[in-house]
Design a protein around this motif. Structure first.
Motif, PDB file in Angstrom:
ATOM      1  N   GLU A  17       0.789  -1.167  -0.351  1.00 54.26           N
ATOM      2  CA  GLU A  17      -0.132   0.036  -0.296  1.00 54.26           C
ATOM      3  C   GLU A  17       1.159   1.225   0.101  1.00 54.26           C
ATOM      4  O   GLU A  17      -0.150   1.811   0.760  1.00 54.26           O
ATOM      5  CB  GLU A  17      -0.949   0.060   1.088  1.00 54.26           C
ATOM      6  CG  GLU A  17      -1.639  -1.007   0.697  1.00 54.26           C
ATOM      7  CD  GLU A  17      -3.267  -0.473   1.729  1.00 54.26           C
ATOM      8  OE1 GLU A  17      -4.106  -0.509   1.189  1.00 54.26           O
ATOM      9  OE2 GLU A  17      -3.417  -1.338   3.219  1.00 54.26           O
ATOM     10  N   ASP A  18       1.810   1.430  -0.503  1.00 52.54           N
ATOM     11  CA  ASP A  18       2.812   2.623  -0.976  1.00 52.54           C
ATOM     12  C   ASP A  18       3.507   2.844  -2.582  1.00 52.54           C
ATOM     13  O   ASP A  18       2.841   2.020  -2.836  1.00 52.54           O
ATOM     14  CB  ASP A  18       3.925   2.475  -0.076  1.00 52.54           C
ATOM     15  CG  ASP A  18       5.015   3.698   0.474  1.00 52.54           C
ATOM     16  OD1 ASP A  18       4.362   4.716   0.087  1.00 52.54           O
ATOM     17  OD2 ASP A  18       6.246   3.584   0.905  1.00 52.54           O
ATOM     18  N   VAL A  19       3.727   3.582  -2.967  1.00 50.80           N
ATOM     19  CA  VAL A  19       4.235   4.176  -3.927  1.00 50.80           C
ATOM     20  C   VAL A  19       5.212   4.610  -4.030  1.00 50.80           C
ATOM     21  O   VAL A  19       5.790   5.226  -3.154  1.00 50.80           O
ATOM     22  CB  VAL A  19       3.299   5.766  -4.430  1.00 50.80           C
ATOM     23  CG1 VAL A  19       3.199   6.519  -4.168  1.00 50.80           C
ATOM     24  CG2 VAL A  19       3.211   6.112  -5.835  1.00 50.80           C
ATOM     25  N   PHE A  32       3.165   1.347  -7.909  1.00 49.17           N
ATOM     26  CA  PHE A  32       2.635   0.766  -6.249  1.00 49.17           C
ATOM     27  C   PHE A  32       2.604  -0.218  -6.018  1.00 49.17           C
ATOM     28  O   PHE A  32       2.571  -1.440  -7.587  1.00 49.17           O
ATOM     29  CB  PHE A  32       1.143   1.342  -6.921  1.00 49.17           C
ATOM     30  CG  PHE A  32       0.884   2.814  -7.242  1.00 49.17           C
ATOM     31  CD1 PHE A  32       0.460   3.791  -6.383  1.00 49.17           C
ATOM     32  CD2 PHE A  32       0.819   3.220  -8.958  1.00 49.17           C
ATOM     33  CE1 PHE A  32       0.501   4.901  -7.004  1.00 49.17           C
ATOM     34  CE2 PHE A  32       0.650   4.259  -9.192  1.00 49.17           C
ATOM     35  CZ  PHE A  32       0.263   5.341  -8.341  1.00 49.17           C
ATOM     36  N   SER A  34       0.163  -2.990  -4.289  1.00 49.33           N
ATOM     37  CA  SER A  34      -0.865  -3.370  -3.187  1.00 49.33           C
ATOM     38  C   SER A  34      -0.697  -4.238  -1.876  1.00 49.33           C
ATOM     39  O   SER A  34       0.051  -4.566  -1.957  1.00 49.33           O
ATOM     40  CB  SER A  34      -1.908  -3.435  -4.194  1.00 49.33           C
ATOM     41  OG  SER A  34      -1.678  -4.979  -4.470  1.00 49.33           O
ATOM     42  N   VAL A  58      -1.720   6.918  -0.502  1.00 46.29           N
ATOM     43  CA  VAL A  58      -2.248   5.283  -0.711  1.00 46.29           C
ATOM     44  C   VAL A  58      -3.312   4.836  -0.256  1.00 46.29           C
ATOM     45  O   VAL A  58      -2.589   4.259   1.870  1.00 46.29           O
ATOM     46  CB  VAL A  58      -0.949   4.647  -1.848  1.00 46.29           C
ATOM     47  CG1 VAL A  58      -1.730   2.988  -2.168  1.00 46.29           C
ATOM     48  CG2 VAL A  58      -0.175   5.102  -2.173  1.00 46.29           C
ATOM     49  N   HIS A  61      -6.729   0.926  -3.597  1.00 45.34           N
ATOM     50  CA  HIS A  61      -6.003   1.084  -4.639  1.00 45.34           C
ATOM     51  C   HIS A  61      -6.537   2.349  -4.956  1.00 45.34           C
ATOM     52  O   HIS A  61      -6.629   2.345  -6.431  1.00 45.34           O
ATOM     53  CB  HIS A  61      -7.412  -0.209  -5.499  1.00 45.34           C
ATOM     54  CG  HIS A  61      -7.322  -1.678  -5.012  1.00 45.34           C
ATOM     55  ND1 HIS A  61      -7.943  -1.930  -4.597  1.00 45.34           N
ATOM     56  CD2 HIS A  61      -5.145  -2.556  -5.723  1.00 45.34           C
ATOM     57  CE1 HIS A  61      -7.241  -4.024  -4.303  1.00 45.34           C
ATOM     58  NE2 HIS A  61      -5.935  -3.249  -4.876  1.00 45.34           N
ATOM     59  N   ILE A  63      -4.879   6.617  -5.123  1.00 52.07           N
ATOM     60  CA  ILE A  63      -3.901   7.109  -5.083  1.00 52.07           C
ATOM     61  C   ILE A  63      -4.214   8.744  -5.183  1.00 52.07           C
ATOM     62  O   ILE A  63      -5.294   8.638  -5.906  1.00 52.07           O
ATOM     63  CB  ILE A  63      -2.445   7.611  -5.904  1.00 52.07           C
ATOM     64  CG1 ILE A  63      -1.291   8.126  -5.244  1.00 52.07           C
ATOM     65  CG2 ILE A  63      -2.759   7.469  -7.387  1.00 52.07           C
ATOM     66  CD1 ILE A  63      -1.533   8.321  -4.633  1.00 52.07           C
ATOM     67  N   TYR A  74      -4.755   2.878  -9.031  1.00 46.92           N
ATOM     68  CA  TYR A  74      -4.148   3.715  -9.801  1.00 46.92           C
ATOM     69  C   TYR A  74      -3.874   1.296 -10.298  1.00 46.92           C
ATOM     70  O   TYR A  74      -3.090   1.358 -10.922  1.00 46.92           O
ATOM     71  CB  TYR A  74      -2.822   3.209  -8.805  1.00 46.92           C
ATOM     72  CG  TYR A  74      -2.683   2.720  -7.549  1.00 46.92           C
ATOM     73  CD1 TYR A  74      -2.103   0.532  -7.887  1.00 46.92           C
ATOM     74  CD2 TYR A  74      -3.068   2.688  -5.828  1.00 46.92           C
ATOM     75  CE1 TYR A  74      -2.290   0.109  -7.475  1.00 46.92           C
ATOM     76  CE2 TYR A  74      -3.557   1.537  -5.601  1.00 46.92           C
ATOM     77  CZ  TYR A  74      -2.729   0.767  -5.424  1.00 46.92           C
ATOM     78  OH  TYR A  74      -3.113  -0.147  -4.827  1.00 46.92           O
TER      79      TYR A  74
END
Length: 108
Positions: A17-19, A32, A34, A58, A61, A63, A74
């Motif tokens: 859960e990051d970008v 990304f 998930s 995030v 799903h 951003i 995303y």
């Protein structure tokens, strides 16, 4: 046109859960991860005012752009409501030998 696979990072460099912001040539991408450990990539700048999405939030799903809170799915690039109304371009992503790779075409 054939895709070119570009090495982005090790799988462990993106938390669930990051970008991650990734720059290649003149293009900026957002990559990304998930919650269920799938990887996705979109254009890295918000379609509203060209702000870096990697600085956003995030959740699930989605951003959220850090400037005006525009939201995108995303996985598909779909704009989810004002102020964003133009979808994000998405790019294929794969994991190979523990490395996240992004497919870009000749024009980016």
């Amino acid at each position: 046109m054939n895709d070119q696979w570009i090495d982005v990072c090790a799988v462990g460099e993106i938390e669930a859960e990051d970008v991650l912001r990734f720059d290649h040539g003149a293009q900026t991408y957002a990559v990304f991860r998930s919650a269920d450990n799938e990887f996705f990539a979109t254009a890295g700048l918000c379609t509203h005012e060209k702000i870096h999405l990697a600085d956003g939030l995030v959740m699930d799903h989605v951003i959220e752009c850090p400037k005006h809170n525009g939201r995108f799915d995303y996985r598909t690039g779909k704009a989810l409501g004002a102020p964003v109304c133009v979808n994000l371009k998405t790019y294929p992503v794969r994991v190979d030998a523990g490395r996240v790779q992004l497919a870009v075409t000749a024009e980016g």
